[in-house]
Design a protein around this motif. Structure first.
Motif, mmCIF file in Angstrom:
data_model
loop_
_atom_site.group_PDB
_atom_site.id
_atom_site.type_symbol
_atom_site.label_atom_id
_atom_site.label_comp_id
_atom_site.label_asym_id
_atom_site.label_seq_id
_atom_site.Cartn_x
_atom_site.Cartn_y
_atom_site.Cartn_z
ATOM 1 N N VAL A 1 0.846 -1.197 0.000
ATOM 2 C CA VAL A 1 0.000 0.000 0.000
ATOM 3 C C VAL A 1 0.881 1.247 0.000
ATOM 4 C CG1 VAL A 1 -1.674 1.351 1.315
ATOM 5 C CG2 VAL A 1 -1.941 -1.123 1.137
ATOM 6 N N ILE A 2 1.885 1.259 0.861
ATOM 7 C CA ILE A 2 2.759 2.432 0.991
ATOM 8 C C ILE A 2 3.546 2.664 -0.288
ATOM 9 C CG2 ILE A 2 4.750 3.381 2.215
ATOM 10 C CD1 ILE A 2 3.710 1.879 4.726
ATOM 11 N N VAL A 3 4.106 1.583 -0.858
ATOM 12 C CA VAL A 3 4.876 1.721 -2.103
ATOM 13 C C VAL A 3 3.980 2.217 -3.232
ATOM 14 C CG1 VAL A 3 6.157 0.468 -3.889
ATOM 15 C CG2 VAL A 3 6.598 -0.001 -1.482
ATOM 16 N N ALA A 4 2.794 1.631 -3.355
ATOM 17 C CA ALA A 4 1.860 2.058 -4.405
ATOM 18 C C ALA A 4 1.470 3.518 -4.227
ATOM 19 C CB ALA A 4 0.609 1.173 -4.387
ATOM 20 N N LEU A 5 1.227 3.930 -2.970
ATOM 21 C CA LEU A 5 0.834 5.305 -2.700
ATOM 22 C C LEU A 5 1.958 6.280 -3.049
ATOM 23 C CD1 LEU A 5 -1.387 7.133 -1.542
ATOM 24 C CD2 LEU A 5 -0.394 6.792 0.726
ATOM 25 N N VAL A 6 3.188 5.951 -2.646
ATOM 26 C CA VAL A 6 4.323 6.837 -2.915
ATOM 27 C C VAL A 6 4.560 6.985 -4.412
ATOM 28 C CG1 VAL A 6 6.828 7.062 -2.713
ATOM 29 C CG2 VAL A 6 5.463 6.441 -0.705
ATOM 30 N N VAL A 7 4.583 5.856 -5.133
ATOM 31 C CA VAL A 7 4.835 5.889 -6.578
ATOM 32 C C VAL A 7 3.741 6.683 -7.284
ATOM 33 C CG1 VAL A 7 4.875 4.464 -8.665
ATOM 34 C CG2 VAL A 7 6.194 3.779 -6.660
ATOM 35 N N THR A 8 2.498 6.424 -6.915
ATOM 36 C CA THR A 8 1.371 7.086 -7.567
ATOM 37 C C THR A 8 1.330 8.571 -7.252
ATOM 38 O OG1 THR A 8 0.100 5.033 -7.396
ATOM 39 C CG2 THR A 8 -1.134 7.032 -7.865
ATOM 40 N N ILE A 9 1.584 8.931 -6.001
ATOM 41 C CA ILE A 9 1.554 10.339 -5.611
ATOM 42 C C ILE A 9 2.600 11.144 -6.374
ATOM 43 C CG2 ILE A 9 2.149 11.918 -3.731
ATOM 44 C CD1 ILE A 9 0.663 10.041 -1.842
ATOM 45 N N ILE A 10 3.817 10.626 -6.452
ATOM 46 C CA ILE A 10 4.888 11.352 -7.140
ATOM 47 C C ILE A 10 4.511 11.585 -8.599
ATOM 48 C CG2 ILE A 10 7.259 11.201 -7.980
ATOM 49 C CD1 ILE A 10 7.956 9.786 -5.352
ATOM 50 N N ALA A 11 4.055 10.543 -9.272
ATOM 51 C CA ALA A 11 3.746 10.662 -10.705
ATOM 52 C C ALA A 11 2.499 11.497 -10.946
ATOM 53 C CB ALA A 11 3.578 9.271 -11.312
ATOM 54 N N SER A 12 1.423 11.210 -10.230
ATOM 55 C CA SER A 12 0.151 11.893 -10.519
ATOM 56 C C SER A 12 0.151 13.335 -10.029
ATOM 57 C CB SER A 12 -1.023 11.123 -9.903
ATOM 58 O OG SER A 12 -0.924 11.063 -8.493
ATOM 59 N N SER A 13 0.748 13.601 -8.860
ATOM 60 C CA SER A 13 0.756 14.966 -8.338
ATOM 61 C C SER A 13 1.625 15.883 -9.190
ATOM 62 C CB SER A 13 1.256 14.985 -6.891
ATOM 63 O OG SER A 13 0.386 14.281 -6.048
ATOM 64 N N THR A 14 2.784 15.374 -9.626
ATOM 65 C CA THR A 14 3.652 16.172 -10.482
ATOM 66 C C THR A 14 2.949 16.493 -11.793
ATOM 67 O OG1 THR A 14 5.585 15.074 -9.526
ATOM 68 C CG2 THR A 14 5.942 16.297 -11.550
ATOM 69 N N THR A 15 2.296 15.500 -12.369
ATOM 70 C CA THR A 15 1.576 15.706 -13.631
ATOM 71 C C THR A 15 0.383 16.633 -13.434
ATOM 72 O OG1 THR A 15 2.244 13.515 -14.387
ATOM 73 C CG2 THR A 15 0.403 14.547 -15.539
ATOM 74 N N PHE A 16 -0.377 16.423 -12.368
ATOM 75 C CA PHE A 16 -1.537 17.266 -12.072
ATOM 76 C C PHE A 16 -1.144 18.738 -12.017
ATOM 77 C CE2 PHE A 16 -4.155 19.606 -9.066
ATOM 78 C CZ PHE A 16 -5.448 19.261 -9.404
ATOM 79 N N ASN A 17 -0.096 19.024 -11.235
ATOM 80 C CA ASN A 17 0.296 20.418 -11.071
ATOM 81 C C ASN A 17 0.863 20.995 -12.364
ATOM 82 O OD1 ASN A 17 0.422 22.500 -8.943
ATOM 83 N ND2 ASN A 17 2.583 22.558 -9.488
ATOM 84 N N ALA A 18 1.658 20.216 -13.073
ATOM 85 C CA ALA A 18 2.250 20.683 -14.326
ATOM 86 C C ALA A 18 1.167 21.046 -15.346
ATOM 87 C CB ALA A 18 3.179 19.622 -14.900
ATOM 88 N N ILE A 19 0.166 20.195 -15.476
ATOM 89 C CA ILE A 19 -0.879 20.436 -16.483
ATOM 90 C C ILE A 19 -1.762 21.605 -16.089
ATOM 91 C CG2 ILE A 19 -2.848 19.423 -17.698
ATOM 92 C CD1 ILE A 19 -0.128 18.259 -18.476
ATOM 93 N N THR A 20 -2.118 21.706 -14.794
ATOM 94 C CA THR A 20 -2.972 22.821 -14.382
ATOM 95 C C THR A 20 -2.243 24.164 -14.501
ATOM 96 O OG1 THR A 20 -2.383 22.366 -12.072
ATOM 97 C CG2 THR A 20 -4.480 21.499 -12.861
ATOM 98 N N VAL A 21 -0.944 24.176 -14.184
ATOM 99 C CA VAL A 21 -0.165 25.406 -14.317
ATOM 100 C C VAL A 21 0.003 25.787 -15.780
ATOM 101 C CG1 VAL A 21 2.172 26.358 -14.072
ATOM 102 C CG2 VAL A 21 1.067 25.251 -12.124
ATOM 103 N N ALA A 22 0.257 24.795 -16.641
ATOM 104 C CA ALA A 22 0.585 25.064 -18.039
ATOM 105 C C ALA A 22 -0.637 25.303 -18.925
ATOM 106 C CB ALA A 22 1.397 23.898 -18.609
ATOM 107 N N LEU A 23 -1.822 24.869 -18.491
ATOM 108 C CA LEU A 23 -2.970 24.863 -19.398
ATOM 109 C C LEU A 23 -3.318 26.234 -19.997
ATOM 110 C CD1 LEU A 23 -4.990 22.728 -20.528
ATOM 111 C CD2 LEU A 23 -6.639 23.645 -18.892
ATOM 112 N N PRO A 24 -3.361 27.329 -19.198
ATOM 113 C CA PRO A 24 -3.686 28.614 -19.837
ATOM 114 C C PRO A 24 -2.720 28.979 -20.967
ATOM 115 C CG PRO A 24 -3.900 28.791 -17.459
ATOM 116 C CD PRO A 24 -3.256 27.465 -17.730
#
Length: 385
Positions: A203-226
């Motif tokens: 659970v911890i490994v899955a959470l860490v891997v997913t958080i790093i990838a999805s959070s980085t992508t989430f923020n990058a796309i929301t910042v870059a979209l305009p």
């Protein structure tokens, strides 16, 4: 005793404010860069310290929420973030701008570990409340692009920060009068999932891997979209206001996805929802890297369904596996990791855009999102009790 719906209502409003405030600059930078005689890639990194503080500050705020008072921390959130936004409106130089944005990030760091833990404590149905809360947060994302574009065009960029700052302070006054500090005696929400003995490490490994990838992508796309839409929708419009409307429309689909995902989590195991959602992001990012016009808008809707939905999955993981006593600290660790990684993405967006435009940027984050699939495959099955 506080009423559950009253507390949850204010926590949802705070989630709206948190994401709205953090993304005002992402839309305003298009107008600000020429004012400071700077390029987009030059001025955008001034927001990086604020985004890093947004994540790193959550460790201290989560600890204070558990050890002191979640209610008192939320009062500080409302007044602090409101004053910081007003400070941004009064800045005169890029350095002052960066310092004020850092203050916004520090106060914004309070919400996710403290507010989410408070929400889970008052929730009767965890998936539903996390889903609804996610809708509010991502409507904040959508409204930020929309309102900032309109205000910048018709009133000027300073009002785009001053008006939400004043409104946030007003809401803080109402929260302080309606919600009282309570000594917690137990949790109403969370802790409902059980997994096989020894599987918590997965659970911890899955959470860490997913958080790093999805959070980085989430923020990058929301910042870059305009900026992405400003460049690639030029055949449709060049109006900052209309670009904000289009961006807001794509965010709304992501917000609705969070509600749907939350409802599904109340009916199905986490893995059964997590795995199908995980395969959405990487192909869409690669495909969208080459697109423009209305086709890019359609693909962006799919990207936001995937990224926003993943936020609900990540919060449900923490909510299901932690007790109320430790919940703010658990969310603090989750958001410290996610938002610190996301903070780095702001500088990465600027660097990738400078090197290869948005084609290179979207392809890079497409590669990163393969890790979301890995996290879903690692995550163990569960049984609900």
């Amino acid at each position: 005793m506080n009423k559950s719906r009253t507390v949850i209502g204010y926590i949802n409003a705070a989630h709206f404010i948190d994401h709205y405030a953090m993304l005002i600059f992402a839309a305003a930078v298009i107008v600000l860069a020429p004012i400071y005689s700077m390029g987009y890639s030059e001025l955008l990194p001034y927001a990086t310290p604020g985004f890093v503080a947004f994540g790193a500050g959550s460790l201290a705020t989560g600890w204070l929420g558990d050890r002191w008072s979640r209610r008192h921390m939320m009062v500080i959130f409302f007044f602090g973030i409101g004053a910081s936004l007003i400070a941004v409106a009064l800045t005169q130089t890029p350095v002052q701008l960066g310092a004020a944005l850092l203050a916004v990030g520090l106060f914004a760091a309070i919400y996710h570990p403290v507010g989410t833990a408070m929400l889970v404590s008052y929730a009767d149905k965890l998936g539903r409340e996390i889903g609804i809360n996610g809708v509010w947060g991502n409507l904040g994302v959508a409204s930020s692009a929309l309102v900032t574009g309109l205000v910048c065009q018709y009133l000027g960029w300073r009002w785009a920060f001053f008006l939400p700052g004043a409104a946030t302070i007003a809401l803080g006054v109402m929260f302080m009068s309606r919600v009282q500090h309570e000594v917690r005696s137990g949790a109403k929400g969370g802790g409902s999932a059980r997994i096989a003995k020894g599987a918590m490490r997965r659970v911890i490994v899955a959470l860490v891997v997913t958080i790093i990838a999805s959070s980085t992508t989430f923020n990058a796309i929301t910042v870059a979209l305009p900026k992405l839409f400003a460049e690639r929708l030029s055949d449709l419009t060049t109006s900052p206001a209309l670009i904000g409307v289009i961006a807001a429309g794509t965010y709304v689909f992501g917000a609705l996805a969070q509600y749907v995902i939350g409802r599904l989590l109340d009916r199905h195991s986490l893995k059964a929802v997590f795995l199908p959602l995980s395969v959405l992001l990487a192909p869409l990012l690669f495909f969208g890297a080459q697109l423009g016009s209305w086709r890019l808008i359609l693909v962006s809707i799919g990207i936001f369904i995937g990224t926003f939905g993943q936020v609900t999955i990540n919060d449900a993981m923490v909510g299901k596996y932690t007790s109320d006593e430790w919940r703010a600290r658990a969310f603090a660790a989750r958001y410290c990791l996610g938002f610190t990684a996301a903070g780095v993405s702001v500088g990465l967006v600027a660097w990738l855009h400078d090197k290869g435009g948005f084609t290179l940027m979207l392809q890079t984050f497409g590669v990163l999102c393969v890790l979301v699939v890995v996290g879903a495959l690692i995550f163990p099955g569960e049984r609900l009790v």
